[in-house]
Design a protein around this motif. Structure first.
Motif, mmCIF file in Angstrom:
data_model
loop_
_atom_site.group_PDB
_atom_site.id
_atom_site.type_symbol
_atom_site.label_atom_id
_atom_site.label_comp_id
_atom_site.label_asym_id
_atom_site.label_seq_id
_atom_site.Cartn_x
_atom_site.Cartn_y
_atom_site.Cartn_z
ATOM 1 N N GLN A 171 -7.646 45.887 -5.734
ATOM 2 C CA GLN A 171 -7.559 44.432 -5.745
ATOM 3 C C GLN A 171 -8.746 43.768 -6.430
ATOM 4 O O GLN A 171 -8.835 42.554 -6.483
ATOM 5 C CB GLN A 171 -7.480 43.913 -4.302
ATOM 6 C CG GLN A 171 -6.271 44.415 -3.557
ATOM 7 C CD GLN A 171 -4.991 43.884 -4.152
ATOM 8 O OE1 GLN A 171 -4.912 42.730 -4.555
ATOM 9 N NE2 GLN A 171 -3.976 44.731 -4.253
ATOM 10 N N GLN B 111 -7.753 50.338 2.473
ATOM 11 C CA GLN B 111 -7.268 51.306 1.498
ATOM 12 C C GLN B 111 -6.930 50.629 0.170
ATOM 13 O O GLN B 111 -7.008 51.213 -0.878
ATOM 14 C CB GLN B 111 -6.013 51.994 2.038
ATOM 15 C CG GLN B 111 -6.251 52.778 3.312
ATOM 16 C CD GLN B 111 -6.833 54.130 3.024
ATOM 17 O OE1 GLN B 111 -6.539 54.737 2.010
ATOM 18 N NE2 GLN B 111 -7.704 54.612 3.903
ATOM 19 N N ASP B 112 -6.537 49.385 0.248
ATOM 20 C CA ASP B 112 -6.053 48.713 -0.955
ATOM 21 C C ASP B 112 -7.169 48.031 -1.721
ATOM 22 O O ASP B 112 -6.974 47.579 -2.827
ATOM 23 C CB ASP B 112 -5.006 47.664 -0.575
ATOM 24 C CG ASP B 112 -3.851 48.313 0.125
ATOM 25 O OD1 ASP B 112 -3.374 49.331 -0.376
ATOM 26 O OD2 ASP B 112 -3.439 47.800 1.174
ATOM 27 N N HIS C 72 -13.021 41.059 5.454
ATOM 28 C CA HIS C 72 -12.170 41.669 4.436
ATOM 29 C C HIS C 72 -11.321 40.672 3.677
ATOM 30 O O HIS C 72 -10.508 41.047 2.871
ATOM 31 C CB HIS C 72 -11.239 42.699 5.089
ATOM 32 C CG HIS C 72 -11.983 43.691 5.894
ATOM 33 N ND1 HIS C 72 -12.951 44.488 5.352
ATOM 34 C CD2 HIS C 72 -11.926 44.014 7.217
ATOM 35 C CE1 HIS C 72 -13.462 45.264 6.303
ATOM 36 N NE2 HIS C 72 -12.863 44.981 7.437
ATOM 37 N N GLU C 73 -11.475 39.394 3.960
ATOM 38 C CA GLU C 73 -10.475 38.483 3.429
ATOM 39 C C GLU C 73 -10.782 37.937 2.041
ATOM 40 O O GLU C 73 -10.037 37.144 1.523
ATOM 41 C CB GLU C 73 -10.251 37.331 4.408
ATOM 42 C CG GLU C 73 -9.558 37.855 5.644
ATOM 43 C CD GLU C 73 -9.060 36.771 6.533
ATOM 44 O OE1 GLU C 73 -8.314 37.115 7.464
ATOM 45 O OE2 GLU C 73 -9.365 35.602 6.296
ATOM 46 N N LEU D 299 -3.954 39.343 -1.420
ATOM 47 C CA LEU D 299 -2.855 40.268 -1.647
ATOM 48 C C LEU D 299 -2.182 39.993 -2.976
ATOM 49 O O LEU D 299 -1.421 40.795 -3.472
ATOM 50 C CB LEU D 299 -1.822 40.126 -0.521
ATOM 51 C CG LEU D 299 -2.328 40.346 0.898
ATOM 52 C CD1 LEU D 299 -1.198 40.191 1.879
ATOM 53 C CD2 LEU D 299 -2.964 41.710 1.041
ATOM 54 N N ALA D 300 -2.409 38.821 -3.533
ATOM 55 C CA ALA D 300 -1.760 38.465 -4.790
ATOM 56 C C ALA D 300 -2.656 37.491 -5.539
ATOM 57 O O ALA D 300 -3.644 37.005 -5.011
ATOM 58 C CB ALA D 300 -0.400 37.830 -4.513
ATOM 59 N N HIS D 301 -2.262 37.204 -6.773
ATOM 60 C CA HIS D 301 -3.046 36.309 -7.615
ATOM 61 C C HIS D 301 -3.037 34.876 -7.072
ATOM 62 O O HIS D 301 -2.023 34.387 -6.589
ATOM 63 C CB HIS D 301 -2.450 36.317 -9.025
ATOM 64 C CG HIS D 301 -3.081 35.311 -9.928
ATOM 65 N ND1 HIS D 301 -2.488 34.096 -10.202
ATOM 66 C CD2 HIS D 301 -4.253 35.322 -10.588
ATOM 67 C CE1 HIS D 301 -3.277 33.419 -11.006
ATOM 68 N NE2 HIS D 301 -4.340 34.131 -11.271
ATOM 69 N N THR D 302 -4.192 34.235 -7.141
ATOM 70 C CA THR D 302 -4.287 32.828 -6.756
ATOM 71 C C THR D 302 -4.403 31.991 -8.024
ATOM 72 O O THR D 302 -5.277 32.236 -8.846
ATOM 73 C CB THR D 302 -5.522 32.602 -5.874
ATOM 74 O OG1 THR D 302 -5.482 33.547 -4.811
ATOM 75 C CG2 THR D 302 -5.526 31.195 -5.317
ATOM 76 N N MET D 303 -3.522 31.006 -8.149
ATOM 77 C CA MET D 303 -3.507 30.227 -9.383
ATOM 78 C C MET D 303 -4.523 29.096 -9.306
ATOM 79 O O MET D 303 -4.551 28.361 -8.324
ATOM 80 C CB MET D 303 -2.106 29.670 -9.620
ATOM 81 C CG MET D 303 -1.925 29.152 -11.019
ATOM 82 S SD MET D 303 -0.210 28.986 -11.514
ATOM 83 C CE MET D 303 0.543 28.365 -10.057
ATOM 84 N N THR E 277 -5.799 47.893 5.552
ATOM 85 C CA THR E 277 -5.930 47.101 4.319
ATOM 86 C C THR E 277 -7.093 47.566 3.463
ATOM 87 O O THR E 277 -7.105 47.325 2.278
ATOM 88 C CB THR E 277 -6.130 45.618 4.652
ATOM 89 O OG1 THR E 277 -6.964 45.518 5.784
ATOM 90 C CG2 THR E 277 -4.817 44.944 4.896
ATOM 91 N N ASP F 20 2.261 38.931 -11.681
ATOM 92 C CA ASP F 20 2.988 39.704 -10.679
ATOM 93 C C ASP F 20 3.307 41.108 -11.207
ATOM 94 O O ASP F 20 3.066 41.423 -12.370
ATOM 95 C CB ASP F 20 4.287 38.969 -10.327
ATOM 96 C CG ASP F 20 4.711 39.250 -8.904
ATOM 97 O OD1 ASP F 20 4.130 40.159 -8.287
ATOM 98 O OD2 ASP F 20 5.618 38.569 -8.419
ATOM 99 N N LYS F 21 3.869 41.921 -10.312
ATOM 100 C CA LYS F 21 4.319 43.248 -10.714
ATOM 101 C C LYS F 21 5.376 43.113 -11.809
ATOM 102 O O LYS F 21 6.252 42.251 -11.737
ATOM 103 C CB LYS F 21 4.956 43.941 -9.518
ATOM 104 C CG LYS F 21 3.985 44.402 -8.480
ATOM 105 C CD LYS F 21 4.686 45.433 -7.593
ATOM 106 C CE LYS F 21 3.757 45.878 -6.496
ATOM 107 N NZ LYS F 21 3.582 44.815 -5.496
ATOM 108 N N VAL G 215 -10.005 34.456 -6.122
ATOM 109 C CA VAL G 215 -10.075 33.987 -4.745
ATOM 110 C C VAL G 215 -11.499 33.610 -4.358
ATOM 111 O O VAL G 215 -11.737 32.578 -3.747
ATOM 112 C CB VAL G 215 -9.547 35.076 -3.780
ATOM 113 C CG1 VAL G 215 -9.537 34.566 -2.363
ATOM 114 C CG2 VAL G 215 -8.158 35.510 -4.202
#
Lengths: 322, 179
Positions: free
Chosen positions: B49, B44-45, B67-68, B72-76, B42, B133-134, B56
């Motif tokens: 991010q 690597q990403d 690392h948390e 992995l995605a947007h938090t609203m 992870t 999102d993508k 977050v």
């Protein structure tokens, strides 16, 4: 897609190839074949959590795409039939309970909020809030189904069934919804019905509701307020089933076929959603979701929003016909 | 160079097939990661991010591991969810109350569909994260919408074509007016 996959693939050679000097590899060497190479929730065929999440997200979007097209078949049936027989929809909407539809709309919207919130909770590893939001989502979904149950029960009781089973126990002008909206037309239809039934004055009644013929001495020419709502609902006029007395439009049962298929298919989706949320609620309670692994919550929420989306269109199309 | 490449390329597949044996091109990469015992894929990403990490890390309750703080995605944010719900509720009230006004035979349907589409837009954009999102997922969704529109419009056009025949049939099968 290529941009998302390529960084995830890169570490592959370095990670998979055993290198005795690295402590990490010694740990994982034994069970690398059977999954969970890098964490408890990372499936063995993914290299990173990001890759796993992205793959799942693409999958659920493809599924939602098929769902949209799946529902569109019924929306097509609705559109074509409404275009052909607008009077059937005007007639049938008096039988539907707008209040119940509106309550269900609000219930689903709230459940959509809690589903979206649950995703946030999972991302931030807020276990208690996550379980709470899932529980509220389930409660809303159950409320929706209970309201739906009473609606269906009422429809069955009133003989409002699809296809050949359609035998309404009440005429449309006898309904409160119709009387409230068009009191004069309801009275007029009632008068004509009584005349046709008790006095057997069929020809005079037929003359009164047939606008192409002169009105006989018994009736004054009806006002527009008396006639128009009846014409629009197919109770009298060219679309009516019976030309000798106020009746219902031809093929009125088709509306209820469409109604039951659309709300029924949607209801099945809600039931499936309840099942999924119960399963996820149990898993969430075990603390299985966190910043790296919240995919199942996210995907289920997306599905749940789509179910909400379908209802957003169903509500005005079925309950709010003018 | 051209002469050197040819034998190398020919040899590579052989060494790859030879189970875990490493090719010369991978070796330097492996060396770079080897000294880090806590290596996780992870990592690597992470550089990608960074812009998403802000949302977050606002929350004090987040991540118990190193690392948390990179999601992995947007938090609203919560205020946004509540605002969207408020707008959806307001639009629901609006669409119900607008039915008591007569806007012509098509007018009410058009207004109801416009309001429903705004509501659907809110749900898709915010609740379904398509705003962050993508773009590929947006394209997927819009493709579905496009095909639904094509499907419906062709069906309606087709229905218009045979309406005349239906009218003929209906008139022929309707019992005569009571005389």
């Amino acid at each position: 897609m290529s941009e998302s996959i390529s960084p995830a693939i890169e570490p592959k050679p370095g990670h998979r190839v055993p290198a005795p000097a690295v402590h990490e590899d010694a740990d994982h060497g034994g069970h690398d074949e059977h999954g969970h190479g890098a964490g408890p929730h990372l499936a063995h065929h993914f290299d990173t959590y990001q890759q796993q999440f992205d793959a799942g997200k693409l999958g659920i979007w493809l599924f939602l795409l098929t769902e949209v097209l799946f529902f569109s078949g019924l929306f097509c049936a609705y559109t074509v039939y409404r275009g052909m027989h607008p009077e059937v929809f005007v007639y049938a909407h008096y039988f539907l309970n707008t209040t119940m539809g509106a309550i269900n709309t609000c219930v689903l919207l709230v459940s959509s909020l809690t589903a979206a919130w649950a995703v946030r909770n999972a991302q931030l590893a807020q276990r208690k809030l996550l379980v709470l939001n899932i529980a509220i989502t389930i409660a809303c979904a159950c409320t929706f189904m209970v309201v739906k149950f009473f609606e269906y029960q009422h429809k069955f009781h009133d003989g409002l069934l699809p296809g050949p089973a359609f035998h309404p126990t009440e005429q449309v002008w006898e309904l409160d919804a119709f009387k409230k909206k068009h009191p004069e037309a309801a009275e007029y239809a009632e008068k004509l019905t009584q005349l046709a039934e008790h006095k057997g004055d069929v020809s005079a009644v037929a003359g009164a509701i047939d606008l192409t013929r002169p009105v006989t001495g018994k009736f004054e020419r009806p006002t527009e307020a008396q006639l128009e709502p009846l014409l629009k609902a197919g109770v009298i006029g060219p679309a009516a089933e019976d030309t000798t007395r106020p009746s219902k439009p031809r093929n009125a049962h088709v509306f209820f076929s469409i109604y039951f298929f659309m709300t029924g298919l949607h209801g099945i989706h809600v039931l499936a959603g309840i099942g999924v949320w119960v399963w996820l609620g149990i898993r969430a309670n075990k603390g299985q979701f966190g910043p790296k692994y919240f995919g199942p919550i996210d995907y289920s929420a997306l599905y749940w929003h789509l179910v909400d989306l379908v209802w957003i269109y169903l509500f005005p199309l079925l309950y709010l016909i003018h | 160079m051209a002469n050197d490449d040819t034998p190398q390329n020919a040899e590579q597949p052989k060494s790859m097939q030879g189970s875990s044996e490493e090719t010369p091109t991978i070796a330097p990469e492996d060396d770079a990661t080897a000294p880090n015992p806590a290596f996780e894929p992870t990592e690597q990403d992470e550089p990608e991010q960074d812009e998403q990490a802000d949302a977050v890390s606002e929350d004090p309750q987040q991540g118990h591991e190193k690392h948390e703080d990179h999601g992995l995605a947007h938090t609203m944010p919560i205020w946004m969810m509540l605002a969207v719900l408020g707008a959806l509720m307001a639009l629901t009230i609006l669409t119900v109350s607008v039915t008591s006004f007569d806007l012509g035979s098509e007018g009410n349907l058009v207004v109801a569909m416009v309001i429903a589409t705004i509501k659907a837009g809110l749900v898709v954009t915010f609740f379904m994260h398509l705003f962050w999102d993508k773009k590929f997922h947006l394209i997927l969704f819009l493709t579905a919408v496009l095909f639904v529109i094509l499907f419906l419009s062709m069906s309606i056009t087709d229905r218009g074509e045979y309406q005349h025949n239906i009218d003929l049939y209906t008139n022929a099968t309707t019992p005569a007016v009571g005389k």
